[in-house]
Write a protein that holds these residues in place. Structure first.
Motif, PDB file in Angstrom:
ATOM      1  N   PRO A  33       0.649 -36.436  -6.135  1.00 27.33           N
ATOM      2  CA  PRO A  33       1.681 -37.434  -6.439  1.00 27.33           C
ATOM      3  C   PRO A  33       2.417 -37.985  -5.227  1.00 27.33           C
ATOM      4  O   PRO A  33       2.811 -39.156  -5.228  1.00 27.33           O
ATOM      5  N   SER A  34       2.621 -37.163  -4.208  1.00 20.23           N
ATOM      6  CA  SER A  34       3.388 -37.597  -3.037  1.00 20.23           C
ATOM      7  C   SER A  34       2.571 -37.416  -1.762  1.00 20.23           C
ATOM      8  O   SER A  34       1.675 -36.556  -1.701  1.00 20.23           O
ATOM      9  N   GLU A 410      -3.807 -29.790   1.734  1.00 23.34           N
ATOM     10  CA  GLU A 410      -3.642 -30.207   0.342  1.00 23.34           C
ATOM     11  C   GLU A 410      -3.607 -29.011  -0.603  1.00 23.34           C
ATOM     12  O   GLU A 410      -4.350 -28.038  -0.412  1.00 23.34           O
ATOM     13  N   LEU A 411      -2.772 -29.114  -1.642  1.00 24.78           N
ATOM     14  CA  LEU A 411      -2.847 -28.168  -2.747  1.00 24.78           C
ATOM     15  C   LEU A 411      -4.135 -28.448  -3.498  1.00 24.78           C
ATOM     16  O   LEU A 411      -4.363 -29.553  -3.980  1.00 24.78           O
ATOM     17  N   TRP A 412      -4.986 -27.429  -3.631  1.00 20.19           N
ATOM     18  CA  TRP A 412      -6.297 -27.628  -4.252  1.00 20.19           C
ATOM     19  C   TRP A 412      -6.305 -27.172  -5.710  1.00 20.19           C
ATOM     20  O   TRP A 412      -6.853 -27.841  -6.577  1.00 20.19           O
ATOM     21  N   SER A 413      -5.689 -26.033  -5.977  1.00 21.83           N
ATOM     22  CA  SER A 413      -5.678 -25.502  -7.342  1.00 21.83           C
ATOM     23  C   SER A 413      -4.620 -24.415  -7.435  1.00 21.83           C
ATOM     24  O   SER A 413      -4.084 -23.965  -6.419  1.00 21.83           O
ATOM     25  N   ILE A 433       6.646 -31.614 -11.521  1.00 19.14           N
ATOM     26  CA  ILE A 433       8.047 -31.874 -11.864  1.00 19.14           C
ATOM     27  C   ILE A 433       8.720 -32.764 -10.838  1.00 19.14           C
ATOM     28  O   ILE A 433       9.574 -33.587 -11.175  1.00 19.14           O
ATOM     29  N   GLU A 434       8.333 -32.636  -9.581  1.00 20.40           N
ATOM     30  CA  GLU A 434       8.917 -33.436  -8.510  1.00 20.40           C
ATOM     31  C   GLU A 434       7.982 -33.420  -7.320  1.00 20.40           C
ATOM     32  O   GLU A 434       7.560 -32.353  -6.855  1.00 20.40           O
ATOM     33  N   GLY A 435       7.607 -34.607  -6.833  1.00 22.71           N
ATOM     34  CA  GLY A 435       6.704 -34.660  -5.698  1.00 22.71           C
ATOM     35  C   GLY A 435       5.415 -33.911  -5.995  1.00 22.71           C
ATOM     36  O   GLY A 435       4.776 -34.121  -7.023  1.00 22.71           O
TER      37      GLY A 435
END
Length: 568
Positions: A33-34, A410-413, A433-435
């Motif tokens: 998202p961000s 990056e967040l992958w999972s 929820i945010e970013g």
């Protein structure tokens, strides 16, 4: 007769798409998202490339479509095959990529190049070589006069002696791929891999065997595992007793791509999920010091009196295994019921940072402590039956794990731990929820973790029979991006990082109390409608031992996933 039929390839009862109308639409791509922050400099984290010792790897996430399959009966099971594009000069592909058609394009393959090395044996044995040839492993030709699309041809590179292939190639015609399209890797720079998620299954009537296409993962995983996921897939007639005919990469280098302490804090502040508790949750988390200083007692086998515990756990016995000699219990005075309910104001989430998949990913295992695990509720169709004290126990350690890509940050999972198992959920299926901060839902009483709100059944979802796990958003929550404590990161050699004393306690965080739960369960079964009794009994027989009494858990360091990979 068409050219596909003349070649007499293996058949398969799938419908293949060819026309522009039937071709799969261009898949949506997913991005977080961000935007990602600029991670601070240090070591080789998030630099885009990772040195594996004698090979440098680069992650490619841009693809060109090759061919797609679709089960006419269930379009959700269609898959597409892609080749990487944008490969820099000097880097080479190891194989193609496959994923479901109903998912956004969110995957990768590694491309590699040889690292300059002055060792004599390296000059005589290059790390990468072209294959000698290709073997056709499978074709989708269905031998019907009416064709729904071009056939897919699956090719396995044939490596020179001492080398291994790391993936398959797919074409939409019977011509072999160019030998320059892929490289094989010297065997000592590879590791074993295994099938992971099944992507496509068909049946060869000629060989009387199922044809499976699966994603792969290293066989040797966890903190000590050196296997590196390449992102390619396996195709063939495989049984669990056989070793795959492809391999994965091996990281022979130090863990130079892992984040330093400053970067770990940046990761938690950027990605730390918010944990929501059920609006009717009675048994909330607390910090460990709050639990200890509010009257928790240390018991020793053979001694009926408990000893107060220092808030930091300095008087807890250490060790490497649980020998059953010590355990912790709630206060024996009037504070007992108060401590059971926890203290949301004091709660912290405890983070264990460890390498994953050969140090190409970072796992942030986030542990949550609850002073008490509440009893269960049985769901039988429309009926909800309280199980009394069955399922309750003192002390509850739960966790979820963020897997971060070390190539990019990056967040992958996220892994959601759920009682004796759990599930990995890719970043595109998370709720934010945010970013880039995801949401984790903690189930009522049992505190299992889930990616979305709802009622999850531990038992038979199909029959609607099992233990309820209710997850919902409420005004009860903890934001792990601000309320966390890093408790361990063993790979950070030379740092002044000190693990908390209570983490070294290997005993149980609650007493063991055996009672006749089976008798209580049988009473419940006998009061059910006759049509449900047999199914409920079978489901109860498969439940964990905690439903047969009360047994506190051991701490995080005694869990299999402290050193090993997550289950799932």
């Amino acid at each position: 007769m068409s050219w596909c039929e003349e070649r007499n390839f293996w058949c398969n009862c799938l419908y293949w798409r060819k026309t522009a109308i039937l071709l799969p639409p261009e898949p949506d791509t997913f991005s977080l998202p961000s935007p990602l922050p600029d991670w601070s400099q240090g070591r080789g984290y998030a630099s885009g490339r990772i040195n594996l010792g004698k090979i440098e790897a680069l992650k490619i996430s841009r693809f060109e479509f090759i061919w797609s399959s679709n089960l006419f009966q269930d379009k959700k099971k269609g898959v597409s095959f892609y080749k990487p594009v944008g490969v820099p000069n000097g880097f080479y592909s190891l194989g193609h990529y496959c994923q479901f058609n109903n998912k956004p394009l969110w995957g990768f393959v590694l491309v590699v190049r040889e690292v300059a090395c002055f060792e004599p044996e390296a000059a005589n044995s290059p790390t990468l070589l072209k294959p000698l040839d290709y073997t056709l492993v499978w074709s989708s030709d269905d031998e019907n006069e009416e064709k729904y699309g071009g056939c897919g041809f699956f090719w396995l590179p044939q490596p020179p002696e001492g080398y291994k292939p790391l993936g398959f190639l797919v074409t939409n015609n019977p011509d072999k791929p160019d030998l320059d399209e892929v490289r094989c890797v010297r065997a000592d720079l590879t590791d074993e891999c295994e099938p992971y998620r099944l992507l496509l299954e068909s049946y060869s009537k000629f060989l009387n065997l199922p044809v499976r296409v699966s994603s792969t993962r290293p066989s040797h995983r966890g903190v000590l595992g050196k296997g590196v996921s390449v992102g390619t897939f396996f195709c063939g007639y495989w049984t669990s007793e056989e070793e795959l005919n492809i391999a994965c990469l091996k990281n022979l280098n130090q863990l130079h791509a892992m984040p330093n302490l400053e970067q770990i804090h940046a990761l938690m502040k950027h990605y730390g999920p918010t944990v929501f508790f059920h609006p009717n949750e009675v048994y909330l988390p607390s910090s460990v010091p709050w639990f200890l200083k509010n009257g928790a007692l240390l018991y020793k086998a053979g001694d009926s009196s408990g000893e107060p515990i220092d808030a930091e756990g300095t008087n807890l016995p250490g060790g490497t295994t649980n020998d059953g000699a010590f355990w912790i219990d709630l206060p024996s005075d009037g504070k007992r019921n108060t401590v059971k309910q926890g203290s949301l104001e004091s709660a912290k989430l405890y983070v264990h940072v460890k390498p994953a998949l050969g140090g190409t990913f970072t796992d942030l295992a986030v542990w949550v402590f609850y002073p008490f695990n509440g009893p269960g509720t049985l769901k039988v169709g429309p009926l909800n039956i309280s199980l009394g004290k069955i399922g309750q126990h003192v002390g509850d350690w739960e966790h979820f794990t963020l897997r971060i890509c070390n190539f990019t940050g990056e967040l992958w999972s996220i892994y959601f731990s759920q009682h004796s198992g759990g599930e990995w959920v890719d970043a595109y299926d998370l709720e934010y929820i945010e970013g880039n901060k995801a949401i984790v839902y903690s189930s009522k009483n049992g505190h299992a973790s889930f990616p979305h709100p709802g009622c999850y059944i531990q038992g038979s979802t199909k029959l609607g029979i099992g233990i309820r796990n209710d997850a919902a958003r409420s005004n009860l929550y903890v934001d792990s991006s601000t309320r966390y404590e890093i408790i361990a990161a063993e790979y950070l050699e030379g740092s002044d990082f000190i693990e908390p004393c209570w983490l070294q306690f290997m005993g149980k965080w609650g007493p063991t109390i055996v009672y006749g739960s089976r008798i209580e369960l049988d009473k419940i079964i006998n009061h059910l409608p006759v049509g449900f009794r047999y199914s409920v009994k079978n489901i109860f027989d498969g439940f964990p031992v905690e439903l047969c009494g009360e047994e506190g858990p051991t701490g995080p360091k005694d869990k299999n996933n402290w050193v090993g990979d997550e289950r799932g």
